[in-house]
Design a protein around this motif. Structure first.
Motif, short mmCIF file in Angstrom:
data_model
loop_
_atom_site.label_atom_id
_atom_site.label_comp_id
_atom_site.label_asym_id
_atom_site.label_seq_id
_atom_site.Cartn_x
_atom_site.Cartn_y
_atom_site.Cartn_z
N PHE A 277 6.94 11.84 8.43
CA PHE A 277 6.60 11.13 7.32
C PHE A 277 5.31 10.13 7.55
CE2 PHE A 277 7.52 7.69 4.31
CZ PHE A 277 7.99 8.43 3.06
N PHE A 278 5.64 9.40 8.66
CA PHE A 278 4.40 8.39 9.00
C PHE A 278 3.24 9.16 9.14
CE2 PHE A 278 7.50 5.34 10.53
CZ PHE A 278 6.90 3.90 10.04
N GLN A 279 3.32 10.50 9.63
CA GLN A 279 1.97 11.29 9.61
C GLN A 279 1.42 11.46 8.19
OE1 GLN A 279 2.37 15.44 11.10
NE2 GLN A 279 0.76 14.56 12.74
N THR A 280 2.36 11.84 7.21
CA THR A 280 1.86 11.97 6.18
C THR A 280 1.37 10.93 5.33
OG1 THR A 280 3.44 13.81 5.71
CG2 THR A 280 2.84 12.65 3.58
N MET A 281 2.36 9.80 5.65
CA MET A 281 1.59 8.55 4.87
C MET A 281 0.14 8.05 5.66
SD MET A 281 4.97 5.97 5.31
CE MET A 281 4.30 4.44 4.76
N ASN A 282 -0.11 8.20 6.77
CA ASN A 282 -1.34 7.94 7.23
C ASN A 282 -2.52 9.01 6.96
OD1 ASN A 282 -3.11 6.49 9.56
ND2 ASN A 282 -3.54 8.69 10.20
N LYS A 283 -2.14 10.25 6.85
CA LYS A 283 -3.07 11.20 6.09
C LYS A 283 -3.45 10.80 5.01
CE LYS A 283 -3.66 16.35 6.04
NZ LYS A 283 -2.72 17.56 5.95
N GLU A 284 -2.76 10.53 3.97
CA GLU A 284 -2.95 10.26 2.66
C GLU A 284 -3.38 8.81 2.43
OE1 GLU A 284 -0.02 11.77 -0.24
OE2 GLU A 284 0.64 13.53 1.03
N LYS A 285 -3.43 8.09 3.21
CA LYS A 285 -3.78 6.75 3.08
C LYS A 285 -2.75 5.99 2.36
CE LYS A 285 -8.78 7.74 3.43
NZ LYS A 285 -8.95 7.71 4.60
N LEU A 286 -1.68 6.13 2.65
CA LEU A 286 -0.49 5.32 2.12
C LEU A 286 0.16 4.37 3.07
CD1 LEU A 286 1.54 8.45 0.72
CD2 LEU A 286 -0.18 6.91 -0.46
N ILE A 287 -0.47 4.11 4.10
CA ILE A 287 -0.16 3.03 5.02
C ILE A 287 -1.49 2.40 5.38
CG2 ILE A 287 -0.47 4.42 7.09
CD1 ILE A 287 2.11 3.07 8.21
N ASP A 288 -1.10 1.00 5.63
CA ASP A 288 -2.37 0.15 6.29
C ASP A 288 -3.06 0.88 7.39
OD1 ASP A 288 -3.89 -2.07 7.11
OD2 ASP A 288 -2.27 -3.54 7.02
N SER A 289 -4.37 0.85 7.29
CA SER A 289 -5.08 1.59 8.38
C SER A 289 -5.14 0.96 9.60
CB SER A 289 -6.51 1.62 7.84
OG SER A 289 -7.06 0.19 7.76
N GLU A 290 -4.80 -0.57 9.62
CA GLU A 290 -4.40 -1.41 10.77
C GLU A 290 -2.85 -1.57 11.13
OE1 GLU A 290 -8.38 -4.12 10.56
OE2 GLU A 290 -6.77 -4.51 9.16
N PHE A 291 -2.04 -0.84 10.71
CA PHE A 291 -0.94 -0.83 10.98
C PHE A 291 -0.33 -1.23 12.34
CE2 PHE A 291 -0.72 3.65 11.49
CZ PHE A 291 0.07 3.81 12.47
N LEU A 292 -1.30 -0.60 13.50
CA LEU A 292 -0.83 -0.65 14.94
C LEU A 292 -1.54 -2.09 15.63
CD1 LEU A 292 -1.75 3.07 16.01
CD2 LEU A 292 0.72 1.85 16.02
N THR A 293 -2.24 -2.71 14.82
CA THR A 293 -2.86 -3.99 15.27
C THR A 293 -2.76 -5.19 14.34
OG1 THR A 293 -4.83 -3.36 14.22
CG2 THR A 293 -4.81 -2.49 16.44
N ASN A 294 -2.04 -5.14 13.43
CA ASN A 294 -1.90 -6.33 12.55
C ASN A 294 -1.26 -7.51 13.30
OD1 ASN A 294 -3.37 -5.57 10.08
ND2 ASN A 294 -1.43 -4.56 9.41
N ASN A 295 -1.62 -8.52 13.52
CA ASN A 295 -0.79 -9.51 14.01
C ASN A 295 -0.02 -10.33 12.78
OD1 ASN A 295 -2.61 -11.56 12.84
ND2 ASN A 295 -3.77 -11.74 14.82
N ARG A 296 0.75 -11.23 13.07
CA ARG A 296 1.19 -11.64 11.90
C ARG A 296 0.64 -12.28 10.99
NH1 ARG A 296 5.94 -16.57 12.47
NH2 ARG A 296 6.21 -17.02 10.22
N SER A 297 -0.53 -13.38 11.25
CA SER A 297 -1.23 -13.95 10.42
C SER A 297 -1.86 -13.01 9.53
CB SER A 297 -2.40 -15.01 11.16
OG SER A 297 -3.07 -14.28 11.93
#
Length: 525
Positions: A277-297
């Motif tokens: 499901f996450f793979q589909t979200m990433n492929k279709e640009k449905l998830i933040d492109s920086e989801f692996l690096t977003n810090n809190r702020s």
């Protein structure tokens, strides 16, 4: 607190003065009347005997039981020793409380140093059960009988799941503070975005995909740019648990009793479904492109800028998110609500994020001199009166009752002044009545209460609660994140993650699973 020593000195001085005064009056009896002087020796003796028979010796005052309590300061300002609220707490619980606040950042290390030097406080605070070496070393006091005798409010107000988390082989080894919510995270959504699109709240993973696509394809923040982020999360897979939770698993090493084994969620078969499901979200640009690096702020700023449609967070913060968004993007008229976790396609089990049945715990040392007083102390804290006190403070100081209808109002200006009281001494879980009083905003309370109800009606058990920690957990988590990220980003097929699961079991994972399963069978079943 130590201040009670002064009270004892004053009392001793008063007693001495009274004795002196009584002695002076007796010496002044030389001026007795003639009637008194005509009493015969026999009558005098009889009268003296009668007086002695009717006089009971004065009982020595009972010494107030002392309790040494060690807690984290939770990185907030702690009360001074003469704070009237501490005095009130001592009076209500009938104890002389000696509290030591250790710095939050080094709390566990300082606690271990105390134990290593043989210093065991009567009670200390933890976030789980007692350390296994303390249990094995017979340093922890089982509380079953004491709670049965002296803890009616503890029994009444603490749910069984919280007791289970601190119980081994039938022995209750700590007093648990029930978590406000069983599920640690809930899914938030911009309801105003749903309303603009006339879309209902998604209830399945397929419906969620359709909502995210609609959020991506429409200019819902009205700035003329295609910059909407349908779903966002933070670095290290944090605050995205409800996506995994659509199939009843979590990203961390949450443990499950599955096929007669206690296995880690990262090698649970349902992990493959959530990664797909996450793979589909990433492929279709449905998830933040920086989801692996977003810090809190960075993550928070994206949400406050009105870019994000769906995210996960703790239920308690939904009022704050609404306030923040209404402040930062008032023109959008934002509205944030919590929604039940959508159900994953083909999955029928529990959904949501893992249960966290306890917030913190209080562990009693076997060396404690007043264990009955300790139980009575905590029993009052979780009584109706104690819950009002630890949440609202003292009547007439921080909260007030209307004389006509008994309605309670809270002085919000003093919230910061008594924040330590709730953080350090509250041991009850979510109490909607006092929460509503403190929030003093009916509309916000409705959103908060709805979020709490969702968080307390979904989720799945983490069988690792109360287990000894995994020594190599950090490295294991890093291995999972790396393998999962490759799949989500499309750099490896899903079959590669299956190989990771198999390799992990073959390279010592099976031994760890057997160890955890043996502990579970010995202590829980």
């Amino acid at each position: 607190m130590r201040k009670k020593q002064w009270i004892g000195l004053i009392g001793t001085a008063s007693l001495a003065l009274t004795m002196v005064a009584c002695g002076s009056n007796n010496n002044g009896n030389e001026g007795a009347t003639k009637a008194d002087s005509n009493v015969t020796p026999a009558e005098s003796t009889n009268a003296s005997n009668a007086e002695s028979a009717n006089t009971t010796p004065a009982e020595a005052p009972k010494e107030t039981p002392k309790i040494k309590l060690v807690v984290s300061d939770h990185s907030i300002a702690t009360p001074k020793e003469d704070d009237p609220r501490l005095k009130y707490l001592e009076e209500k619980t009938g104890v002389d409380l000696d509290v030591e606040f250790l710095p939050h950042g080094t709390y566990q290390d300082q606690l271990k140093l105390k134990f290593a030097s043989g210093e065991f406080p009567d009670v200390y605070q933890s976030w789980s059960g007692p350390e296994q070496d303390l249990i094995d070393g017979d340093k922890i006091l089982p509380l079953n009988d004491l709670i049965e005798q002296f803890g009616p409010n503890l029994k009444k107000n603490i749910p069984q799941a919280a007791w289970d988390a601190v119980t081994q082989k039938g022995q209750i080894l700590a007093i648990p503070q029930p978590a406000d919510t069983m599920a640690g995270q809930v899914m938030f959504i911009r309801k105003d975005w749903l309303d603009k699109l006339s879309l209902p709240v998604p209830t399945t993973s397929d419906e969620l995909l359709n909502v995210l696509r609609a959020f991506r394809d429409n200019d819902l923040n009205g700035n003329g740019e295609k910059d909407e982020i349908p779903f966002s999360m933070r670095e290290n897979f944090s605050w995205g648990e409800n996506i995994f939770g659509m199939w009843g698993i979590g990203s961390a090493w949450t443990e499950y009793f599955y096929n007669n084994e206690v296995i880690m969620g990262n090698i649970h078969p349902n992990m493959l479904k959530s990664l797909e499901f996450f793979q589909t979200m990433n492929k279709e640009k449905l998830i933040d492109s920086e989801f692996l690096t977003n810090n809190r702020s960075v993550w928070e700023q994206k949400i406050k800028a009105g870019l994000v449609g769906v995210w996960d967070h703790t239920a308690a913060l939904i009022p704050q998110w609404n306030i923040d968004l209404m402040t930062s993007i008032p023109d959008q008229k934002p509205e944030v609500i919590a929604i039940p976790t959508p159900r994953g396609t083909g999955y029928e089990g529990p959904v949501g994020s893992r249960w966290s049945p306890i917030g913190k715990t209080f562990i009693v040392s076997k060396a404690a001199k007043n264990p009955e007083a300790i139980i009575k102390y905590f029993d009052w804290l979780i009584s109706d009166e104690g819950q009002i006190f630890t949440s609202l403070g003292i009547e007439g100081d921080t909260y007030f009752k209307a004389t006509a209808d008994g309605r309670i109002t809270f002085d919000a200006k003093k919230t910061a002044e008594i924040s330590w009281l709730e953080t350090e001494f509250r041991i009850h879980g979510y109490n909607p009545e006092v929460t509503k009083i403190k929030l003093a905003d009916d509309a916000m309370f409705e959103k908060l209460d709805a979020a709490y109800k969702i968080a307390n009606s979904e989720g799945y058990a983490n069988e690792a609660v109360g287990m000894p920690p995994i020594a190599d957990e950090r490295n294991m988590t890093t291995m999972f994140r790396e393998a999962a990220a490759k799949v989500i980003l499309g750099k490896a097929p899903l079959s590669e993650y299956e190989k990771f699961m198999e390799a992990w079991r073959n390279q010592g994972g099976d031994d760890l699973i057997k160890e955890r399963t043996d502990w579970y069978n010995a202590n829980r079943k």
